[in-house]
Design a protein around this motif. Sequence first.
Motif, PDB file in Angstrom:
ATOM      1  N   GLN A  76      -6.500 -12.099   1.078  1.00 15.94           N
ATOM      2  CA  GLN A  76      -6.528 -13.109  -0.163  1.00 15.94           C
ATOM      3  C   GLN A  76      -6.374 -14.428   0.056  1.00 15.94           C
ATOM      4  OE1 GLN A  76      -3.681 -11.402  -3.101  1.00 15.94           O
ATOM      5  NE2 GLN A  76      -4.416  -9.311  -2.678  1.00 15.94           N
ATOM      6  N   LEU A  77      -5.439 -14.505   1.325  1.00 14.15           N
ATOM      7  CA  LEU A  77      -5.309 -15.925   1.653  1.00 14.15           C
ATOM      8  C   LEU A  77      -6.709 -16.489   2.066  1.00 14.15           C
ATOM      9  CD1 LEU A  77      -2.032 -16.276   3.373  1.00 14.15           C
ATOM     10  CD2 LEU A  77      -2.593 -17.463   1.503  1.00 14.15           C
ATOM     11  N   ARG A  84      -8.966 -17.098  -0.464  1.00 15.21           N
ATOM     12  CA  ARG A  84      -8.465 -18.014  -1.519  1.00 15.21           C
ATOM     13  C   ARG A  84      -9.022 -19.463  -0.839  1.00 15.21           C
ATOM     14  NH1 ARG A  84      -2.338 -18.596  -2.461  1.00 15.21           N
ATOM     15  NH2 ARG A  84      -2.730 -16.450  -3.530  1.00 15.21           N
ATOM     16  N   SER A  91      -2.525  -9.262   1.752  1.00 17.00           N
ATOM     17  CA  SER A  91      -2.259 -10.712   1.835  1.00 17.00           C
ATOM     18  C   SER A  91      -3.079 -11.515   2.482  1.00 17.00           C
ATOM     19  CB  SER A  91      -0.790 -10.744   2.238  1.00 17.00           C
ATOM     20  OG  SER A  91       0.049 -10.061   1.385  1.00 17.00           O
ATOM     21  N   TYR A  92      -3.429 -11.368   3.820  1.00 20.26           N
ATOM     22  CA  TYR A  92      -4.015 -12.206   4.470  1.00 20.26           C
ATOM     23  C   TYR A  92      -5.723 -12.389   4.054  1.00 20.26           C
ATOM     24  CZ  TYR A  92      -0.457 -13.810   7.361  1.00 20.26           C
ATOM     25  OH  TYR A  92       0.739 -14.103   7.588  1.00 20.26           O
ATOM     26  N   GLN A 122       1.329   2.518  -4.134  1.00 19.38           N
ATOM     27  CA  GLN A 122       2.506   2.645  -5.198  1.00 19.38           C
ATOM     28  C   GLN A 122       2.521   3.733  -6.293  1.00 19.38           C
ATOM     29  OE1 GLN A 122       2.202  -1.195  -6.973  1.00 19.38           O
ATOM     30  NE2 GLN A 122       2.528  -2.302  -4.916  1.00 19.38           N
ATOM     31  N   GLN A 124      -3.289  -0.450  -1.926  1.00 18.52           N
ATOM     32  CA  GLN A 124      -1.671  -0.996  -2.231  1.00 18.52           C
ATOM     33  C   GLN A 124      -1.226  -0.207  -3.704  1.00 18.52           C
ATOM     34  OE1 GLN A 124      -1.523  -4.933  -2.299  1.00 18.52           O
ATOM     35  NE2 GLN A 124      -0.246  -5.215  -0.463  1.00 18.52           N
ATOM     36  N   ARG A 125      -2.268  -0.380  -4.440  1.00 17.66           N
ATOM     37  CA  ARG A 125      -1.795   0.375  -5.944  1.00 17.66           C
ATOM     38  C   ARG A 125      -1.974   1.844  -5.541  1.00 17.66           C
ATOM     39  NH1 ARG A 125      -5.274  -3.691  -7.804  1.00 17.66           N
ATOM     40  NH2 ARG A 125      -7.030  -2.160  -8.024  1.00 17.66           N
ATOM     41  N   TYR A 129       8.246   9.093   1.543  1.00 22.20           N
ATOM     42  CA  TYR A 129       8.876   7.786   1.595  1.00 22.20           C
ATOM     43  C   TYR A 129       8.570   7.039   2.831  1.00 22.20           C
ATOM     44  CZ  TYR A 129      12.512   4.178   1.655  1.00 22.20           C
ATOM     45  OH  TYR A 129      12.967   2.981   1.594  1.00 22.20           O
ATOM     46  N   GLN A 138       2.854   0.865   3.713  1.00 21.38           N
ATOM     47  CA  GLN A 138       2.995  -0.537   2.855  1.00 21.38           C
ATOM     48  C   GLN A 138       3.151  -1.603   3.849  1.00 21.38           C
ATOM     49  OE1 GLN A 138       3.009  -0.928  -0.660  1.00 21.38           O
ATOM     50  NE2 GLN A 138       4.560   0.381  -1.387  1.00 21.38           N
ATOM     51  N   GLU A 139       3.805  -1.538   4.781  1.00 23.43           N
ATOM     52  CA  GLU A 139       3.788  -2.931   5.571  1.00 23.43           C
ATOM     53  C   GLU A 139       2.540  -3.432   6.283  1.00 23.43           C
ATOM     54  OE1 GLU A 139       6.621  -4.609   5.764  1.00 23.43           O
ATOM     55  OE2 GLU A 139       5.526  -5.897   7.008  1.00 23.43           O
ATOM     56  N   HIS A 195       6.267   4.002   2.740  1.00 24.57           N
ATOM     57  CA  HIS A 195       6.927   2.532   2.989  1.00 24.57           C
ATOM     58  C   HIS A 195       6.249   1.972   4.172  1.00 24.57           C
ATOM     59  CE1 HIS A 195      10.443   0.031   3.511  1.00 24.57           C
ATOM     60  NE2 HIS A 195      10.594   0.420   2.069  1.00 24.57           N
ATOM     61  N   ARG A 241       0.168  -4.492   3.335  1.00 26.66           N
ATOM     62  CA  ARG A 241       0.570  -5.821   2.788  1.00 26.66           C
ATOM     63  C   ARG A 241      -0.008  -6.949   3.560  1.00 26.66           C
ATOM     64  NH1 ARG A 241       5.008  -8.810   2.650  1.00 26.66           N
ATOM     65  NH2 ARG A 241       6.131  -7.516   3.892  1.00 26.66           N
ATOM     66  N   MET A 242       0.066  -6.749   4.548  1.00 30.90           N
ATOM     67  CA  MET A 242      -0.769  -7.778   5.512  1.00 30.90           C
ATOM     68  C   MET A 242      -2.217  -7.960   5.501  1.00 30.90           C
ATOM     69  SD  MET A 242       1.714  -9.167   7.391  1.00 30.90           S
ATOM     70  CE  MET A 242       3.126  -8.984   6.239  1.00 30.90           C
ATOM     71  N   ARG A 264       8.588   9.977  -6.256  1.00 26.32           N
ATOM     72  CA  ARG A 264       9.925   9.622  -6.552  1.00 26.32           C
ATOM     73  C   ARG A 264      10.383  10.418  -7.874  1.00 26.32           C
ATOM     74  NH1 ARG A 264       9.557   3.968  -4.777  1.00 26.32           N
ATOM     75  NH2 ARG A 264       8.197   3.576  -6.499  1.00 26.32           N
TER      76      ARG A 264
END
Lengths: 833, 145
Positions: A634-635, A638, A631-632, A667, A663-664, A616, A623-624, A620, A627-628, A674
């Motif tokens: 990708q930004l 874009r 996300s960035y 997950q 990420q996948r 976990y 992930q954090e 977890h 994610r950054m 789980r």
Amino acid sequence: MKTKFVSRRKLQLAFGSAVLTLLVVGAVSYRSLVESSESGRWVQHTNQVLEKLQDLLAAMQTVESNIRGYLLTGDESFLKVYRAGIAVTEEDQTIVRNLTADNAGQQRRLDVLATLAAGKFRLAEQVLRLRQTNGLEAAAAAIQQGSGKQSMDDFQRLVGQMRGEELRLLVLREEDAKRRLAQTKKVLILGTVLGLLIATVAGWSVQRDNSKSMDSGAKYRGLLEAAPDAMVVVNQGGEIVLLNVQAEKQFGYRRDELVGQPVKNIIPEGFAERLISDGTRTAAEALAQQIGTGIELIARRKDGSEFPIEIMLSPLESAEGTLVTAAIRDISVRRAAEKHLAQMEGRYRGLLEAAPDAMVVVNQRGEIVLLNVQAEKQFGYSRDELVGQQVKNLIPEGFAERLISDGTRTAAEALAQQIGTGIELVARRKTGTEFPIEIMLSPLESAEGTLVTAAIRDISVRRAAEKHLAQMEGRYRGLLEAAPDAMVVVNQRGEIVLLNVQAEKQFGYSRDELIGQQVKNIIPEGFAERLIADALRSVEDALAQQIGTGIELTGRRKNRSEFPIELMLSPLESAEGILVTAAVRDITTRKKAEANLLSKVEELNRSNEELGQFAYIASHDLQEPLRMVASYTQLLSRRYKGKLDSDADEFIAFAVDGASRMQRLIQDLLAYSRVGTKGKDLLKVSSEEALQQALLNLRGAIEEKGAIVTHDPLPSVLADEMQLIQLFQNLVGNAIKYQSPGIPKVHISAVENGGKKWTFSVSDNGLGIDSQYFERIFGMFQRLHKREEFAGTGIGLAICKKIVERHGGNISVESQPGQGSTFRFALAESERK
Amino acid sequence: MPIEVLLVEDSPGDVRLTQEAFREANKSIHLHVASDGVEAMAFLRREGIHAQAPRPEIILLDLNLPKMDGRQVLACIKEDANLKTIPTVILTTSEAEGDIVKSYQLQANCYLSKPVQLDAFENLVKSINDFWLTKVKLPQQRQNG
């Protein structure tokens, strides 16, 4: 009162002599009286004869004269008188004959007279006929010629002789009589004097005896008064002469009220009658018949009440004659006792008949006196066949012997030894078959002596049961010894009754050291307490609660070391009551293993938890930052695509891709972990509903591909609903995804697999799988295709496998490349029995 | 007229992403940021340097914050008679059931999990704007807190 024997004899003697004298005197007087009357008679007699002779003569003469008269006159009336005269003469002759019957001489003369008379008459007849026929002349001539006169003279003379004879006799007799009278006078005087003498002597003697008996009379009275019974003395007239004070009490009269009264007043019937002498026997005889026997009669008190008595009679000589002394005993009590006895006997017989056991009553000679219907049934005889028979016929040995008195002890003692104890013997039926019995003896007093009542119980069944029990016990002991576990048998007091060799080994004792000991010595706590009955429940209940369950306790060896044991209890019926068999198992190793297991499990749990936490946290926390990055990049992609150079675009593209994949992966990893950590309890779940939900989740993909999903009716299963949905979703999703261009068709079905299991099948018409990959595809992150061909991380089937295994099943695949695939897995049915 | 929104978030990366997302969604949103619970409360109570702070229309609250944790902030807000009428939306990475329950128990107006994917996140922000700042009727603000 008994007169003295001697004085009685004396009296008798005196009495006798007096009587004798009297008799003699009387006899003599009587004789003289007779004689004088006789001589008077003789005179009379003689006169009679004389008279008669005279008559005879006269009659003869009459006859004679009448013949002449007729002869002379021919007058018939002379004939009449003549014939009458003949009759008279004959009559007179007869009389005289009778009167002088004793005198032969007279009789001879009479004969002659008769002859004479007869001759005369013959002649007369002749003459008469002559007269009648020839007339007077002829007849007169006949008379002239005849000897008529002669015969008449003879006749006269004869009669004169007879008279003379009679007179002579008379004189003689008179002389005789005179002589006799003188004799009589002498005797009389003598006799009288003698008589008087004897009487005087006797009287004096009696007088003396009387005074003596007056004394014994007094003594007699004393005895009478002191007698315990009522005594009544009765005379031959049936009157009470004497009685004692007991009699007064018993009858409720005063003495004077009874003396002189007829004994019938107090004993209405049966007594007086027996005493009164009747024409056929004397009082003495009547009495003699009664003496010595007790006669039962009814007596009446002054107040009229009656009561039963027994009288014992004895004669009593007295001056007044033979008296009867009656000893009167009130037998009311005895009667009541007899009645009571009869009643008891009756009741006893009733009890006997009603008794459930066979009852046989035996007398001291071993004969059967009484038996009941049960006895008839049990032995197969009828009552008459048994009464009077020897009890040996029913019980050949062991019973009669115990009863018969021998030289050393009486029947009563012999019996006393047997009373109360049940004696086991063998009995024999009428058919000859034998069967075991138990007899219980009890004595019975009766008029015939001590009888023995035997209650006889057929114990065939009991014997069989005992034998069976013994057999079982034997078998049990065998089993006990052979048992692999230590076996200890304990009684209700907590004492060890039995144990086997294993128990000896386990506890380190020898058998004798343990038998009789308290089981507490080897199992200090927990066993004995469970057995001991307390006020709340019986041993059986206490035991019933323990039976079947294994109880963990501590055992103690001889060397005081303790070790863990498991007891398995079972009850054992025995003659001594309910015993408890305990199988004692040394569970040291098991306990160790258990402890081991426990610790291992704990460790595992801890490690699992750690792992879970780790997974976990890892996911977890990973992930954090991820994610950054994702996300960035990708930004960046874009916002600056085409604004930087192509290299920059390419670099950014790879970065974005990498981040996304990562990420996948994370997950999926999270999802996989789980399955275990977030898994819920298995509950009854409708697999059909789960499928529907999964299809709902997949509707995007289903619509996009135009897939056709069908299914059979699906059962309820024991599952974690979320995970079941996940399972269906993954499998159906795969089926739709891994397709060659065309319409994907998926079918889900379930088949019962015996033992309440269902095997589900998810079949598709997709690409199919080469058999060499059957194992691999269920591995984590295993893929058979490039990323460009099909998306996915390769965790789907691994998750399916984990879910199915968590549900206790297995997942497998059947497939051929180009032929589609069928995935199968089994789940348990909802009801777990 | 700008829509005042308070974002309580400690991760600067997340802050920037949220800002970008809101800018995409609704240009008239004025996003204020507090990086920990204490600052958040000071802002809301207009204390210290935040004396002139506007009252936010909604509050976006992360749970895992340093100093004063997001749950405590939530509790404070909802206990404050003045502040409890401001819709407080939990916006956090946590999907834990426990966190969800706790938040609602503390009277959070709703609970949202931050998706890992960027576009999903952007959609979520758009949804917040659509729902909370467009469709939902919010109570009228008083000019003086």
